[in-house]
Design a protein around this motif. Structure first.
Motif, mmCIF file in Angstrom:
data_model
loop_
_atom_site.group_PDB
_atom_site.id
_atom_site.type_symbol
_atom_site.label_atom_id
_atom_site.label_comp_id
_atom_site.label_asym_id
_atom_site.label_seq_id
_atom_site.Cartn_x
_atom_site.Cartn_y
_atom_site.Cartn_z
ATOM 1 N N GLU A 232 37.277 23.255 34.645
ATOM 2 C CA GLU A 232 35.968 23.793 35.053
ATOM 3 C C GLU A 232 36.084 24.513 36.389
ATOM 4 N N THR A 233 36.796 23.879 37.302
ATOM 5 C CA THR A 233 36.951 24.472 38.636
ATOM 6 C C THR A 233 37.751 25.763 38.552
ATOM 7 N N ILE A 234 38.786 25.748 37.729
ATOM 8 C CA ILE A 234 39.589 26.960 37.568
ATOM 9 C C ILE A 234 38.731 28.096 37.009
ATOM 10 N N LEU A 235 37.876 27.752 36.052
ATOM 11 C CA LEU A 235 37.002 28.781 35.484
ATOM 12 C C LEU A 235 36.054 29.325 36.547
ATOM 13 N N ALA A 236 35.509 28.411 37.355
ATOM 14 C CA ALA A 236 34.594 28.864 38.415
ATOM 15 C C ALA A 236 35.326 29.784 39.393
ATOM 16 N N PHE A 237 36.555 29.431 39.726
ATOM 17 C CA PHE A 237 37.368 30.256 40.628
ATOM 18 C C PHE A 237 37.596 31.644 40.031
ATOM 19 N N CYS A 238 37.997 31.672 38.769
ATOM 20 C CA CYS A 238 38.299 32.955 38.111
ATOM 21 C C CYS A 238 37.045 33.802 37.962
#
Lengths: 394, 467
Positions: free
Chosen positions: B303-309
């Motif tokens: 989820e965090t990676i998606l938010a970052f991207c």
């Protein structure tokens, strides 16, 4: 006679084995393949799947009734059928691990007067290696078992269900009940495309007549005994004997072919009965320690005349029903009305001829006009009571 | 010995065939390749965005065998697993923890392997996330309980298609159905319970595992949750997932180490951590943790990676392949974008709730009860009870009264219908027996109600047909 035509003999080292091993070899490991067996097998396979195509192409579900006398070799036929189906399906089985080509079950004898379908469903599921048929979560209700079997037949893409002792289906089932039993099997054929191969004795004859629809959609395979009154059958029977005598594990080869008429009489041409007779004779011979099987052994172990007669009467009666008599085409055409139209004029003439030869029914007591030829007309009419018209005429 | 003609028979010597056994073994060992123990069902949607999840396949397999999926697991799976699942643990496992079977960890790998062995299929490992998004950290990846799209269930049922649970619905980040753009729901609308991951009943997919009610329908469009912005973000998430799935299927497997290696390379740029912090709104130290440059390092959740991207306007796959793309984005001056994958439930729109409650109290709307109102508003009923206790109490009383009146009207209607049926039969000269009256009613089961039966007797007494 050339060497190639001599049947194979038993392995010589068997003579050093104990009696039990020699008996086991002859009784259980020797399997006779004879022409009637092959014909029945080919007929069944042609109906289930087309020749040369393997198991990837299948015919629509059909009911096959394999009928024959007791001890003719039906179980052997089933065994060979299973082997051939396995061979035909080998490629598809290697390709698809879910595929199972057939299920082989034994129809249990009826209890309490009716056929137990739940046991039948369980037997089929066990044959298909269902992991849930027994055990803690085994299905109990008939409906659940039936649905599980239907799903198994579809998922495993079965070609055929082979039912041995299928005449048990007919027991305690009269008319309507028998029709229901067979319709029930037909339902599975329509739903899943699986064929049923019902193998049983002549008690299955009513199956053929139970229902016109079923009669048109089922295939009869008659697996009869050998009839020695026919030259061809007699020769085959003798060749079977010759093959068997070469397999008897005794020091000296017996001369069974010389006694073929006696052995035929005691087995009525059923290879299974013949084999059982030879099993018993071999057992006696080995127990006595003799070097060969003699006529004495054969006589001592022969089936009693009364039993043979009973079996023969049953077989003859059933064969008469199952064998098509001469003139079947003509009879069918007559029933269909084709023969009547062709023979219409001669028939009418025949009827006229018949009527002219009969005495006139509407003139009781009246003498025929041509009987008294000289001036008898007044006398001819006088004794007859006057009819109304004649009285009115005066 | 004399023989005429040729020998037309042959003798074969069998290896093993016991004539006395009632059912000769149809498949002796070694004669044919081993058969699968369970049916080799074809997974639904394999190779597409809507490919089936492993738990859905397991449930479908159990139902196809005519047994409860949980019983199938207990009998056929447990003996092959390395972990121990005592009976009571299996029940708890099946209700929630079993969702990990669809994930990326060792549990998913083990279960997929056992299932492939039992069904003799080699493509069931694709039904887990390990073969969708690679070796990512399982934390924050999967939902805790299964969710579904009611509209998809309804469409599949109408089209006579297989009803199953796609692996896509297992992602925590996916909150909208990409087909119908409605929210995925995880509670049964009737009993309000969560669904079991491995069902203990034989009811087919699409029916509640607790109360057996049909879960399909037009969908519960929850106002306040689905905005245009959320639709856009969800569409972006779906695109990312599809991209990752296709890449994983065509290569030997995605490895996320390239993502963090490239991030570490970007971080070496002067001022990069601060720029990333401005873009994403995350603390700049977090990036050091991710790349292992601090004493404490950890891998972020999916989820965090998606938010970052999303904030950087790059896809994870683009970043894995081309680190330079992040440099370009950092150079651009753009407004930061925030990916909101979860609704903000801790902010209750009090005004909207107040308006709805007041409408019910004023009689403008039908008083159906707090649970229904909460579902309609998109909040849990405990929130309404907390913020509006007085109004909720009044509405509850109104709802109870409303239900009583509704019941009374229903009973009156049924009694009237019974009375008319009796009168009608009597007028036609037919004796109004129980069976005859039942046949005339719109629902024959009305006669099972004691009030209907009493009305039947009363009408017959009135007509003098009964004493």
């Amino acid at each position: 006679m050339s060497t190639e035509e001599i049947p194979s003999s038993f392995p010589v080292e068997l003579l050093t084995q104990p009696i039990g091993a020699r008996l086991e070899y002859f009784e259980q490991r020797c399997l006779i393949e004879h022409p009637r067996l092959r014909e029945a097998l080919d007929q069944i396979l042609q109906t289930i799947c087309p020749p040369g195509e393997g198991a990837s192409v299948r015919r629509p579900g059909t009911m096959l009734l394999v009928i024959g006398p007791s001890r003719v070799g039906k179980t052997t036929l089933i065994h060979l059928l299973e082997e051939r189906l396995r061979a035909l399906s080998r490629e598809q089985m290697a390709h698809d691990a879910s595929f199972i080509p057939f299920a082989s079950v034994l129809a249990a004898g009826p209890e309490a007067g009716h056929f137990d379908w739940r046991e039948y469903y369980r037997a089929v599921l066990r044959s298909l290696q269902d992991p849930f048929v027994d055990g803690k979560i085994a299905r109990i209700r008939a409906r659940e078992l039936r649905e599980a079997m239907e799903t198994a037949l579809i998922e495993r893409k079965l070609l055929a269900i082979i039912v041995d002792e299928a005449h048990h289906l007919a027991k305690a089932a009269s008319g309507r009940r028998l029709q229901d039993q067979l319709d029930h099997l037909k339902h599975f054929e329509n739903l899943t495309g699986v064929s049923h191969v019902l193998v049983g004795t002549y008690e299955m004859r009513p199956f053929r007549r139970v229902n016109p629809q079923l009669a048109c959609r089922s295939v009869d395979v008659h697996f009869p005994r050998y009839d020695a009154s026919k030259e061809e059958d007699a020769q085959v029977f003798q060749s079977v004997l010759w093959a068997l005598q070469r397999q008897l594990p005794v020091e000296q080869e017996p001369h069974l072919v010389d006694q073929w008429e006696f052995l035929y009489a005691r087995s009525i041409g059923c290879i299974g009965l013949l084999k059982m007779h030879l099993n018993r004779a071999l057992h006696l011979a080995l127990t006595e320690g003799t070097k060969t099987v003699t006529l004495v052994h054969l006589r001592k172990t022969a089936m009693p005349e009364a039993k043979v007669e009973l079996a023969l009467h049953n077989a003859l009666e059933s064969e008469a029903e199952l064998t098509e008599a001469d003139g079947a085409d003509e009879r069918l055409l007559t029933l269909l009305g084709l023969r009547e139209r062709e023979n219409a004029v001669p028939a009418q003439a025949k009827r006229k001829g018949q009527s002219s030869s009969r005495k006139p029914q509407d003139r009781p007591g009246k003498r025929l006009p041509g009987r008294d030829s000289t001036g008898q007309e007044e006398d001819y009419e006088a004794p007859m009571p006057l009819s109304g018209e004649e009285a009115a005429a005066g | 010995m004399s023989m005429t003609g040729q020998t037309t028979t042959s003798v074969r010597v069998m290896d093993s065939w016991k004539e006395e056994s009632p059912q000769p073994q149809a498949f002796p060992d070694g004669a044919i390749p081993p058969r699968s123990k369970l049916y080799g069902l074809m997974p639904c949607g394999l190779g597409t965005l809507f490919q089936e999840s492993l738990t859905s396949y397991l449930n479908r397999l159990g139902r196809r065998h005519g047994v409860s999926p949980r019983a199938l697991v207990a009998q056929e799976f447990l003996p092959h697993l390395t972990s121990e699942y005592p009976q009571y643990h299996l029940a708890a496992f099946s209700r929630g923890t079993a969702v990990g079977i669809n994930g990326t960890g060792t549990v998913a790998v083990e279960w997929a392997s056992v299932l492939e062995q039992l069904t003799q299929r080699s493509d069931l490992h694709w039904l887990t996330l390990r073969w969708w998004i690679g070796d990512i950290q399982p934390r924050g990846l999967l939902r805790k309980v299964p969710a579904w799209c009611p509209a998809c269930y309804a469409a599949w049922k109408e089209g006579a298609l297989s009803i199953y649970q796609p692996l896509l619905w297992m992602f925590l980040s996916v909150t909208l159905c990409p087909e119908h753009e409605i929210g995925l729901i995880d509670r049964c609308p009737h009993c309000q319970k969560y669904q079991s991951v491995i069902s203990s009943k034989k009811t087919p997919a699409g029916w509640c595992t607790q109360c057996n009610i049909w879960l399909g329908g037009t969908g519960n469009l929850l106002p306040g949750m689905v905005s245009e912005k959320q639709r856009e973000q969800q569409a972006w998430v779906i695109r990312i997932l599809e991209e990752l799935r296709v890449e994983n299927a065509s290569s030997e497997g995605l490895s996320w180490k390239y993502f963090f290696e490239n991030l570490a390379t970007c971080m070496k740029e002067r001022g990069a951590p601060s720029k990333l912090a401005d873009l994403t709104g995350m603390d700049r130290n977090v990036f050091y943790f991710w790349t292992g440059r601090m004493h404490l390092s950890y891998t972020p959740s999916f989820e965090t990676i998606l938010a970052f991207c999303y904030a950087c306007n790059v896809t994870p796959l683009q970043f894995m392949r081309t680190p330079a793309v992040l440099f370009q984005k950092m150079q651009q001056e753009a407004l930061p974008q925030r990916l909101q994958s979860k609704p903000k439930r801790n902010r209750v729109d009090r005004k909207r709730c107040q308006d709805v409650l007041q409408a019910v109290l004023d009689g403008c709307e039908e008083p159906l009860g707090i649970t229904s109102l909460a579902q309609r508003l998109g909040y849990h009923e405990s929130l309404l009870l907390r913020y509006f206790p007085a109004e909720c109490q009044q509405i509850t009383q109104l709802a109870q009264e409303h239900r009583k009146q509704r019941r009374a009207r229903y009973t009156t209607h049924v009694c009237e219908e019974v009375r008319h049926a009796v009168m009608d039969l009597h007028a036609r000269g037919i004796f109004p027996s129980h069976r005859k009256v039942r046949a005339l009613l719109s629902d024959p089961n009305y006669m099972r109600m004691p009030e209907a039966s009493a009305a039947w007797h009363a009408t017959r007494r009135e007509l003098g047909l009964e004493q």
